[in-house]
Design a protein around this motif. Structure first.
Motif, PDB file in Angstrom:
ATOM      1  N   MET A  93       0.821  -1.199   0.000  1.00  0.00           N
ATOM      2  CA  MET A  93       0.000   0.000   0.000  1.00  0.00           C
ATOM      3  C   MET A  93       0.860   1.256   0.000  1.00  0.00           C
ATOM      4  N   THR A  94       1.966   1.232   0.704  1.00  0.00           N
ATOM      5  CA  THR A  94       2.806   2.419   0.778  1.00  0.00           C
ATOM      6  C   THR A  94       3.310   2.828  -0.597  1.00  0.00           C
ATOM      7  N   GLY A  95       3.812   1.865  -1.359  1.00  0.00           N
ATOM      8  CA  GLY A  95       4.313   2.165  -2.701  1.00  0.00           C
ATOM      9  C   GLY A  95       3.221   2.676  -3.616  1.00  0.00           C
ATOM     10  N   ALA A  96       2.038   2.079  -3.540  1.00  0.00           N
ATOM     11  CA  ALA A  96       0.913   2.512  -4.370  1.00  0.00           C
ATOM     12  C   ALA A  96       0.503   3.938  -4.017  1.00  0.00           C
ATOM     13  N   SER A  97       0.461   4.262  -2.740  1.00  0.00           N
ATOM     14  CA  SER A  97       0.108   5.625  -2.326  1.00  0.00           C
ATOM     15  C   SER A  97       1.143   6.635  -2.798  1.00  0.00           C
ATOM     16  N   MET A 145       8.037   7.733   2.597  1.00  0.00           N
ATOM     17  CA  MET A 145       6.917   6.922   3.046  1.00  0.00           C
ATOM     18  C   MET A 145       7.478   5.629   3.612  1.00  0.00           C
ATOM     19  N   GLN A 146       7.085   5.282   4.828  1.00  0.00           N
ATOM     20  CA  GLN A 146       7.582   4.096   5.527  1.00  0.00           C
ATOM     21  C   GLN A 146       6.476   3.060   5.645  1.00  0.00           C
ATOM     22  N   SER A 147       6.849   1.824   5.519  1.00  0.00           N
ATOM     23  CA  SER A 147       5.889   0.743   5.786  1.00  0.00           C
ATOM     24  C   SER A 147       6.223   0.135   7.145  1.00  0.00           C
ATOM     25  N   ASP A 148       5.364  -0.727   7.609  1.00  0.00           N
ATOM     26  CA  ASP A 148       5.543  -1.392   8.904  1.00  0.00           C
ATOM     27  C   ASP A 148       5.463  -2.893   8.669  1.00  0.00           C
ATOM     28  N   MET A 166      -2.082  12.244  12.756  1.00  0.00           N
ATOM     29  CA  MET A 166      -2.381  10.845  12.465  1.00  0.00           C
ATOM     30  C   MET A 166      -3.846  10.739  12.087  1.00  0.00           C
ATOM     31  N   LEU A 167      -4.112  10.111  10.955  1.00  0.00           N
ATOM     32  CA  LEU A 167      -5.469   9.886  10.483  1.00  0.00           C
ATOM     33  C   LEU A 167      -5.739   8.385  10.543  1.00  0.00           C
ATOM     34  N   GLU A 175     -11.098   6.104   3.338  1.00  0.00           N
ATOM     35  CA  GLU A 175     -11.816   7.369   3.202  1.00  0.00           C
ATOM     36  C   GLU A 175     -11.174   8.476   4.026  1.00  0.00           C
ATOM     37  N   GLN A 176     -10.699   8.138   5.208  1.00  0.00           N
ATOM     38  CA  GLN A 176     -10.131   9.143   6.109  1.00  0.00           C
ATOM     39  C   GLN A 176      -8.614   9.092   6.197  1.00  0.00           C
ATOM     40  N   SER A 177      -7.999   7.989   5.755  1.00  0.00           N
ATOM     41  CA  SER A 177      -6.571   7.812   6.006  1.00  0.00           C
ATOM     42  C   SER A 177      -5.708   7.737   4.748  1.00  0.00           C
ATOM     43  N   GLY A 178      -6.238   8.063   3.613  1.00  0.00           N
ATOM     44  CA  GLY A 178      -5.448   8.003   2.390  1.00  0.00           C
ATOM     45  C   GLY A 178      -4.365   9.076   2.352  1.00  0.00           C
ATOM     46  N   ALA A 179      -3.349   8.825   1.560  1.00  0.00           N
ATOM     47  CA  ALA A 179      -2.244   9.779   1.442  1.00  0.00           C
ATOM     48  C   ALA A 179      -2.729  11.137   0.933  1.00  0.00           C
ATOM     49  N   ALA A 180      -3.662  11.139  -0.010  1.00  0.00           N
ATOM     50  CA  ALA A 180      -4.180  12.400  -0.547  1.00  0.00           C
ATOM     51  C   ALA A 180      -4.865  13.216   0.545  1.00  0.00           C
TER      52      ALA A 180
END
Length: 91
Positions: free
Chosen positions: A1-5, A17-20, A59-60, A75-80
């Motif tokens: 998801m991180t790469g896609a965002s 952008m960091q992943s976990d 933080m969202l 809906e609330q936590s996207g990168a955009a």
């Protein structure tokens, strides 16, 4: 998801952008969820955070945090959404 965002928002020139991958941060934040219907039984609930100088500034987190979700919305936590809120805050 991180790469896609990162690709979706073209943010990679302005931010890291960091992943976990191992879920360590997710566990420490208290937001892992059980998803027995997927190949990964323990996953992170959907969130985006902005950190500056090692401190979380924003933080969202998606609402309705729970185990066995039928799906996790973005809906609330996207990168955009994060970028929009940071721009509104003058950051």
């Amino acid at each position: 998801m991180t790469g896609a965002s990162a690709r979706e928002t073209d943010v990679s020139r302005r931010a890291v952008m960091q992943s976990d991958g191992n879920g360590y941060f997710t566990r420490k934040m208290g937001i892992p969820v059980t998803c027995t219907g997927t190949s990964m039984v323990r996953q992170s609930w959907r969130y985006t955070l902005f950190a500056d100088e090692g401190k979380i500034r924003k933080m969202l987190i998606e609402p309705d945090f729970r185990d066995e979700p039928p799906g996790v919305p973005v809906e609330q936590s996207g990168a955009a959404k994060m970028l929009e809120q940071l721009c509104l805050a003058g950051r």
